[in-house]
Scaffold this active site. Sequence first.
Site, PDB file in Angstrom:
ATOM      1  N   GLU A 160       0.823  -1.210   0.000  1.00  0.00           N
ATOM      2  CA  GLU A 160       0.000   0.000   0.000  1.00  0.00           C
ATOM      3  C   GLU A 160       0.862   1.267   0.000  1.00  0.00           C
ATOM      4  OE1 GLU A 160      -2.741  -0.424   3.301  1.00  0.00           O
ATOM      5  OE2 GLU A 160      -4.057  -1.701   2.123  1.00  0.00           O
TER       6      GLU A 160
ATOM      7  N   GLU B  39      -5.972  -8.435   0.603  1.00  0.00           N
ATOM      8  CA  GLU B  39      -6.392  -8.428   2.002  1.00  0.00           C
ATOM      9  C   GLU B  39      -7.890  -8.161   2.067  1.00  0.00           C
ATOM     10  OE1 GLU B  39      -4.185  -5.600   4.322  1.00  0.00           O
ATOM     11  OE2 GLU B  39      -2.248  -6.194   3.465  1.00  0.00           O
TER      12      GLU B  39
END
Length: 499
Positions: free
Chosen positions: A104, A249
Amino acid sequence: MMVGSVSGIGANWGNQASHPLPPAIVVNMLRANGIQKVKLFDAESATLTALRGSGIEVMVGIPNEMLYSLANSVDAAERWVAKNVSAHVSSSSVNIKYVAVGNEPFLPTYNGSFLGTTFPALQNIQAALIKAGLGNQVKVTVPLNADVYQSSTSLPSTGDFRPDIHDLMLEIVKFLNDNGAAFTVNIYPFISLYNDPNFPADYAFFDGYSSPINDNGRIYENVFDANHDTLVWALQKYGYGNMSIIVGEIGWPTDGDRNANVQFAQRFNQGFMSHVGKGTPMRPVPVDAYMFSLIDEDAKSIQPGNFERHWGIFFYDGTPKYNLSLGSNSGGLVPASNVLYLPRRWCILSPAANVDDAQVGPSVSYACAHADCTELGYGTSCGNLNAQGNISFAFNSYYQQNNQLQSACQFPNLSVITTSDPSVGSCRFNIIIQTTSANGPAGSAGFSHTPTNLRQSLAWHWESTGFVFNLDLMGTIEVKLCSLKLHILRVTKAQGFDP
């Protein structure tokens, strides 16, 4: 790259824990639960060694902190691949399928720190894999938060990439597509609910929503489908409509917030497991996904929220939190086996102590700052404790994280060690597990002898080595060259000793 089917569900296996389960135990737990894929956040050697011969498909990770060096040195990328991929694939039979370059990296909270290094690092790692003869076997990807794309309306069909990183995203997407790689995205319906108190709670789950979204005949009854297909539309807009998507995720935490509880987590994760094979309105094929996460991690940053340490479908010791069928284990989750604990003893507020004692506030603050008190607070598993219970929980958390060292339960005239479990209802007063490290068993914290108190241990290490050990976190002993006098004053005062 054409969309294909997937087999089984994956899991994220993080290691930001003060006392992680031994890797061999975790691998056995993965196999016992039929988890066929695992996503790692680094390429730690002991973890990869434990995975050898298991047949479990592995995604190894490169932390954001390494992106700069890998972006600026082809040689560094080649050395990383040789050490962390080639060596394990060739000699250890580890089934590495992906390298996750960063994690990220384009979050706004990073203030653009990795905007200039992520893509070059991705290119260099890809080149290194090709040079190592692994270009067809191991694919690169970049796990991205779902905030890299957005919709100008409530409809997924208006999806596009975020304006501030638009051109960079197109470069990355083209590169991934050209190399037969997938787009990896992390999607969190829980965060939608956490960030917006007006967010419709039922829209976060998979069991029906009274006001579904109609996007030109495509019906969206949950936010996951809508979020996922916003990405599909963004990719399709630029000619990549068939690009494979990995959900890196997805999950729901069980503590640390009023919406983070076992009931909601079971509802969400079981709902997702039932939904994953159906796909989404734009992609009605099985979703390639990794549950977040496998095990709780008590050393994670709580800057996003106290829930960060409670994403696991298992507690810190490999105990299942709730009944969950992963498809291949219709009987529910299988707990970890052969887990060793420290003795059954806890540190609590002494019955003779006064909760109004002036030392209570500083002691609790110190304990929670150096341990984990995220189970305390409104709407949490320990939110109904009284004052004595809250203090005891903090003391015990510090005591356990310091491997039940006697000096870790010496808060000034406040604490006492007990063999009676102080747990109340859903509020668990944990006993820490035994782990091993380079310094020996965590229960002994690697000392060559057991110091009788904190003052002696500091003095002994100074006299014999010339260094001071930071005893704030006994589970991860840090060696620091510093002022002995100042260090003793700081630590012993906090521990209640008279300097």
